[in-house]
Design a protein around this motif. Structure first.
Motif, short mmCIF file in Angstrom:
data_model
loop_
_atom_site.label_atom_id
_atom_site.label_comp_id
_atom_site.label_asym_id
_atom_site.label_seq_id
_atom_site.Cartn_x
_atom_site.Cartn_y
_atom_site.Cartn_z
N ILE A 235 -8.86 0.35 -38.11
CA ILE A 235 -9.12 0.11 -39.54
C ILE A 235 -9.29 1.43 -40.28
N MET A 236 -9.95 2.40 -39.67
CA MET A 236 -10.14 3.69 -40.32
C MET A 236 -8.81 4.40 -40.52
N LEU A 237 -7.93 4.37 -39.55
CA LEU A 237 -6.62 5.02 -39.68
C LEU A 237 -5.79 4.37 -40.79
N ALA B 284 -14.28 16.83 -36.48
CA ALA B 284 -13.58 17.38 -37.65
C ALA B 284 -12.97 16.25 -38.48
N GLY B 285 -12.36 15.28 -37.80
CA GLY B 285 -11.77 14.14 -38.51
C GLY B 285 -12.82 13.30 -39.20
N LEU B 286 -13.92 13.00 -38.50
CA LEU B 286 -14.99 12.19 -39.09
C LEU B 286 -15.67 12.93 -40.24
N SER B 287 -15.82 14.24 -40.11
CA SER B 287 -16.41 15.04 -41.19
C SER B 287 -15.52 15.01 -42.43
N ALA B 288 -14.21 15.03 -42.22
CA ALA B 288 -13.28 14.97 -43.36
C ALA B 288 -13.41 13.65 -44.10
N VAL B 289 -13.67 12.55 -43.37
CA VAL B 289 -13.87 11.25 -44.02
C VAL B 289 -15.09 11.30 -44.93
N PHE B 290 -16.20 11.84 -44.41
CA PHE B 290 -17.42 11.90 -45.21
C PHE B 290 -17.28 12.90 -46.36
N LEU B 291 -16.50 13.95 -46.13
CA LEU B 291 -16.25 14.92 -47.20
C LEU B 291 -15.56 14.24 -48.38
N PHE B 292 -14.60 13.39 -48.08
CA PHE B 292 -13.92 12.64 -49.15
C PHE B 292 -14.91 11.81 -49.95
N PHE C 269 -15.53 -5.16 -44.53
CA PHE C 269 -14.72 -4.32 -43.66
C PHE C 269 -15.50 -3.87 -42.43
N GLY C 270 -16.83 -3.74 -42.56
CA GLY C 270 -17.63 -3.43 -41.38
C GLY C 270 -17.51 -4.52 -40.33
N ALA C 271 -17.63 -5.78 -40.77
CA ALA C 271 -17.49 -6.91 -39.85
C ALA C 271 -16.08 -6.98 -39.30
N THR D 103 -13.06 3.20 -44.44
CA THR D 103 -13.22 4.41 -43.65
C THR D 103 -14.66 4.90 -43.52
N THR D 104 -15.44 4.81 -44.60
CA THR D 104 -16.75 5.45 -44.59
C THR D 104 -17.73 4.88 -43.57
#
Length: 494
Positions: free
Chosen positions: A84-86, A20-28, A72-74, A122-123
């Motif tokens: 980093i995502m939080l 649910a949390g990861l889906s919300a990130v992609f929804l944004f 940011f990926g690295a 985040t993405t």
């Protein structure tokens, strides 16, 4: 099997909080630009914004987002994907709240740039964490498919929802909606995703020079297409940006080949799963952007459809993007990830070819092209990304996800620039000054045909390269330890 694999959840239901949390990130990511687009005229009137200013309201987000993803990926692979995502989600919430205090165009552009930074933080992590949440490829595909579906629903309903909100509330509300989405994502990831362990990360020093060169390359690659459309092919500015992008790319490659601890290990790109997945993803991103641009102009400017009817004309694409996820699992079990990746990419090329050859003959052929391209994109978006991560070591998954997003983001800009530049080269006068003369109508139709063929050729070249690389997959061991290869002969468990 490793301890991590034995402790991984065996069903999606057991990880619903994290998903649910990861889906919300992609929804944004999907909802943000689509819901904002419908508000651009209102923003322009409210803030007294010029056409160039409106371009940068959306462009600032895209350029910053695309430019910082690799860095940011690295960074996340070294210091913690979850951490980093939080932090990025907190930054997103604060930037969205700042929208309520915006009074000038420059302030809005600055807020959008900060939101681009948050998106870059985040993405890529959403795909990487979804991949790492499970140890079995079938569950990984289903998890990424679920997250993608949520995001695509946001992409589809964004303009309609945005139009309704604008009828009863100020445009700032459209960006304030990111605040509860960020809060939901933060809670889901903080609660449902375990903190990174030291063995899941690597401690190589961060390649600052490589990060700057990589960011410069991507930023210039995204700005150059916009300049071609805005300034025209006769201006020196887009050509200078293009040359600078190539120079930065060459320096980036040189740096990564010689650095002791490179930002991106180029040997990872040589793995067939990685290189083929990126090629397929790039072809799909270019196709959907270029086709959508040409079809939108064709329906409204050439065929004279009003905006409401033109939006209905894009409905086949919306339906396939949302509903097509149900077909991915049975197709995966029948054909396997590698075969399904190139088969769906061929559907993208076929859709472009149909539009190039038959799109001028009537809407039926336009609809067929939209269905083929969006169906191919729907599958490629899941399986190609999964294949890239399967080909990487476990401590490089976030940089891999960033590569996938970067390939799509850059080629989306290239697709728009290719179609827009060809249109500008063929069409004389202002394209929005209707009614056209018969000569202008002929110029437009020629430009659409040439643009569609150009998109078809470039996408076909990318897919052909991906297929060649795919044929080497079975002869090349994965760089990722204990990453089972899913084939048609070994279907995934339900």
């Amino acid at each position: 099997m490793s301890d991590a694999s034995s402790l991984a959840p065996q069903t999606l239901r057991r990880s619903w909080i994290a998903l649910a949390g990861l889906s919300a990130v992609f929804l944004f990511e999907m909802l943000d630009n689509s819901i904002l687009t419908v508000a651009l005229p209102t923003i322009g009137r409210d803030l007294g914004t010029t056409t160039v200013g409106l371009q940068w309201v959306t462009g600032a987000y895209t350029v910053v987002f695309g430019g910082l993803m690799l860095a940011f990926g690295a960074f996340s692979d070294r210091y913690g994907r979850r951490r980093i995502m939080l932090i990025g989600l907190v930054l997103l919430g604060l930037a969205s709240l700042a929208t309520g205090f915006v009074t000038t165009t420059d302030q809005l552009i600055a807020v959008r740039a900060v939101m681009g930074v948050a998106a870059a933080m985040t993405t890529p992590g959403s795909m990487a964490l979804a991949f790492r949440l499970f140890s079995e490829d079938g569950l990984r595909v289903r998890a990424i498919n679920l997250i993608s579906t949520v995001g695509l629903v946001g992409l589809a309903v964004g303009p309609t929802a945005g139009g309704f909100v604008l009828s009863i509330a100020p445009w700032q509300v459209l960006l304030l909606v990111n605040v509860p989405i960020a809060a939901l994502a933060w809670i889901g990831i903080r609660t449902g995703v375990a903190a990174d362990t030291p063995e899941d990360l690597h401690r190589d020093p961060l390649d600052i020079a490589g990060g700057l060169l990589g960011t410069a390359t991507i930023v210039l690659a995204l700005v150059a297409p916009t300049l071609f459309v805005e300034e025209g092919v006769g201006s020196w500015m887009p050509w200078a940006a293009s040359v600078a992008a190539l120079a930065a790319a060459a320096l980036f490659v040189l740096r990564e080949r010689t650095a002791r601890h490179p930002l991106l290990e180029l040997r990872l790109l040589a793995h067939p799963l990685v290189s083929s997945g990126l090629a397929f993803k790039a072809a799909a991103g270019m196709a959907i952007a270029g086709l959508g641009y040409l079809v939108t102009l064709q329906l409204q400017l050439d065929w004279g459809w009003p905006p409401a009817l033109a939006s209905l004309g894009m409905l086949p694409q919306v339906i396939v993007l949302i509903a097509g996820g149900a077909a991915i699992r049975p197709l995966m079990e029948r054909f396997g990830l590698e075969r399904l990746a190139w088969m769906s990419s061929l559907a993208v090329v076929a859709g472009l070819a149909v539009y190039a050859l038959l799109g001028s003959l009537g809407y039926v052929w336009v609809a067929v092209a939209l269905v083929l391209v969006s169906a191919g994109l729907r599958v490629v978006g899941v399986v190609a990304g999964t294949n890239v991560l399967r080909g990487l070591p476990e401590d490089r998954t976030t940089i891999g996800a960033a590569l996938v997003d970067t390939a799509s983001e850059v080629t989306t800009g290239v697709g728009l620039a290719l179609a827009g530049t060809i249109l500008a080269a063929f069409f004389s006068g202002s394209i929005t000054a209707t009614p056209w003369t018969s000569a202008q109508t002929g110029e437009f139709r020629t430009a659409v045909e040439v643009g569609a063929f150009a998109l078809t050729i470039v996408s076909a070249a990318l897919v052909a390269y991906g297929i060649v690389r795919t044929r080497r997959t079975r002869r090349t061991p994965s760089l990722a330890p204990e990453s089972p290869v899913l084939t048609a002969q070994s279907p995934s468990a339900p």
